[in-house]
Design an enzyme around this catalytic site. Structure first.
Site, mmCIF file in Angstrom:
data_model
loop_
_atom_site.group_PDB
_atom_site.id
_atom_site.type_symbol
_atom_site.label_atom_id
_atom_site.label_comp_id
_atom_site.label_asym_id
_atom_site.label_seq_id
_atom_site.Cartn_x
_atom_site.Cartn_y
_atom_site.Cartn_z
ATOM 1 N N THR A 96 -21.934 -3.582 -48.832
ATOM 2 C CA THR A 96 -20.494 -3.835 -48.956
ATOM 3 C C THR A 96 -20.187 -4.713 -50.164
ATOM 4 O OG1 THR A 96 -18.683 -5.046 -47.898
ATOM 5 C CG2 THR A 96 -20.882 -5.707 -47.269
ATOM 6 N N ASP A 97 -18.966 -4.560 -50.695
ATOM 7 C CA ASP A 97 -18.541 -5.432 -51.804
ATOM 8 C C ASP A 97 -18.406 -6.884 -51.359
ATOM 9 O OD1 ASP A 97 -16.231 -5.159 -50.257
ATOM 10 O OD2 ASP A 97 -14.963 -4.438 -51.892
ATOM 11 N N GLU A 98 -18.331 -7.113 -50.040
ATOM 12 C CA GLU A 98 -18.131 -8.487 -49.557
ATOM 13 C C GLU A 98 -19.319 -9.397 -49.873
ATOM 14 O OE1 GLU A 98 -16.444 -9.091 -45.723
ATOM 15 O OE2 GLU A 98 -15.094 -7.396 -45.907
ATOM 16 N N LYS A 127 -25.104 -9.243 -44.415
ATOM 17 C CA LYS A 127 -25.293 -8.044 -45.251
ATOM 18 C C LYS A 127 -26.031 -8.414 -46.542
ATOM 19 C CE LYS A 127 -24.005 -4.347 -44.691
ATOM 20 N NZ LYS A 127 -24.615 -3.172 -43.996
ATOM 21 N N TYR A 152 -20.607 -12.343 -41.521
ATOM 22 C CA TYR A 152 -20.855 -10.903 -41.702
ATOM 23 C C TYR A 152 -21.419 -10.630 -43.096
ATOM 24 C CZ TYR A 152 -19.750 -6.186 -43.304
ATOM 25 O OH TYR A 152 -19.831 -4.939 -43.885
#
Ligand code: NAD
Ligand code: DAU
Length: 339
Positions: A128-130, A159, A155
């Site tokens: 994810t970009d997060e 990741k 979260y």
């Protein structure tokens, strides 16, 4: 085209579910194995149209269960592993981080160990970009593959940890891998705890839509089928060990997204309710997808065409989301918003 065995983890969730369907239809000569624990986010009914197809197989397994995962890998000798299975909701990670470390970090490590025991073509880790943290509101700033990892939520930290494990198995053991880092997805079968399906379902029921803070945070939205096509391309053509960012330049503030949906459904903006902000709420995400475009990918949906298709899907599939909202999710929602 030769026969390949593709293991898709988390294939009963939102993106994995769309990906399984996409692969079963596009590659009838491949065997697609959906491995999923069926947590609150997993739903088998979405695959009723493919479950009798010969090239679709479902296995209920916890990715943290090393013995079960190892024996499956020994038996099936997969060519590809496409790893979606995860705890995916940021708000849940703020109230209960532990399961995020268990599934997202430990689960990924179990899969990596099993993959290095067999001769796989590619392990594709869907990230994810997060993991890059947040951007400011300068519209010329984007996340590239070289942006340092600075995750802000439990979260995204889980990741980022799994991304680093994937990288380490490539560097240390020579495991053939790709990591994809996609922006916010939307589309059919999106679980109604996430902003877009939550807004559609609540507006349709004439319920208030909770907007965190001032609603000015920005997300970069991509239709789930464009994400599936990107993963298909990366698994077959991606350079060994490479990271690819996935995004279609569709930045919108949360308030713009909510107002677009309310207007499309012909309802009043009085339904908007500003509520307490998310803890550590990332201001802005925006992807530079140049590297993936150079590999040959381009999105087929604009935000306008994609959101219209998605709203129509939720209108046509009320039974699906109503069943989900009436279950365990309702307890979570009541706790989350004290309603
Ligand atoms: P989701 O929550 O809808 O689905 C997750 C799936 O994983 C569910 O089917 C669940 O049953 C399964 N699962 C959970 N724990 C498991 C375990 N221990 N063993 C086996 N299966 C388990 O998630 P999603 O939104 O479809 O996201 C899929 C992946 O894509 C995640 O890795 C997420 O980080 C990543 N991602 C999501 C987005 C997005 O906008 N949703 C964007 C970029 C990347
Ligand atoms: O960027 C990719 C990520 O997108 C994925 O890695 C995550 O798995 C996925 O859940 C998603 O994370 P977000 O936190 O961006 O998505 P969510 O739909 O939860 O929230 C989108 C934005 O809307 C965010 O700024 C928070 C806000 N929001 C969300 C909810 C649920 C609200 O204002 N009100 C809400 O009720």
């Amino acid at each position: 085209m030769s026969n390949k065995k593709v293991l898709v983890t988390g294939g009963s969730g939102f993106i994995g579910g769309n990906f399984v369907q996409y692969m079963v239809d596009k590659y009838p000569e491949y065997d697609i194995y959906n491995l999923d624990l069926l947590t609150y986010a997993g739903d088998l009914t979405k695959h009723s149209s493919i479950e009798s197809k010969e090239n679709y197989h479902f296995i209920k397994v916890d990715i943290v269960d090393r013995e079960a995962v190892n024996s499956l890998f020994e038996k099936e000798n997969f060519d590809f592993v496409v790893h979606f299975a995860a705890e995916s909701h940021v708000d849940r990670s703020i109230t209960d981080p532990e399961v995020f470390v268990r599934t997202n970090v430990l689960g990924t490590q179990v899969l990596l160990d099993a993959s290095k025991q067999i001769d796989i073509d590619k392990f594709v880790h869907v990230s994810t970009d997060e993991v890059y943290g947040e951007l400011d509101f300068d519209p010329t700033n984007f996340f590239t593959e070289d942006t340092p990892l600075q995750p802000n939520s439990p979260y995204s930290a889980s990741k980022a940890s799994s991304d680093l494990l994937v990288r380490s198995y490539h560097e240390t053991y020579g495991l053939p891998v790709n990591i994809t880092r996609c922006s916010n997805n939307y589309g059919p079968y999106h679980f109604p705890e996430k902003l877009i399906p939550l807004t559609i379902s609540r507006v349709l029921n004439d319920e208030k839509v909770p907007v965190y803070g001032d609603g000015k945070n920005i997300r970069d939205w991509l239709h789930v089928l464009d994400h599936c096509a990107a993963i298909d391309l990366v698994m077959h053509e991606g350079g060994n060990g490479e990271v690819y960012n996935v995004g279609g330049h569709n930045e919108r503030t949360n308030l713009e997204v909510v107002k677009t949906i309310i207007s499309a459904l012909g309802k009043s903006e009085d339904l908007i309710e500003f509520v307490k902000d998310r803890l550590g709420h990332d201001k802005r995400y925006a992807i530079d997808p140049t590297k993936l475009e150079q590999l040959g990918w381009k999105p087929t949906y604009t935000f306008e065409t994609g959101i219209a298709q998605t709203i129509q899907w939720y209108l046509d599939n009320k039974e699906w989301w109503e069943r989900i909202i009436s279950g365990d999710y309702q307890n979570y929602f009541e706790k989350q918003y004290n309603v």
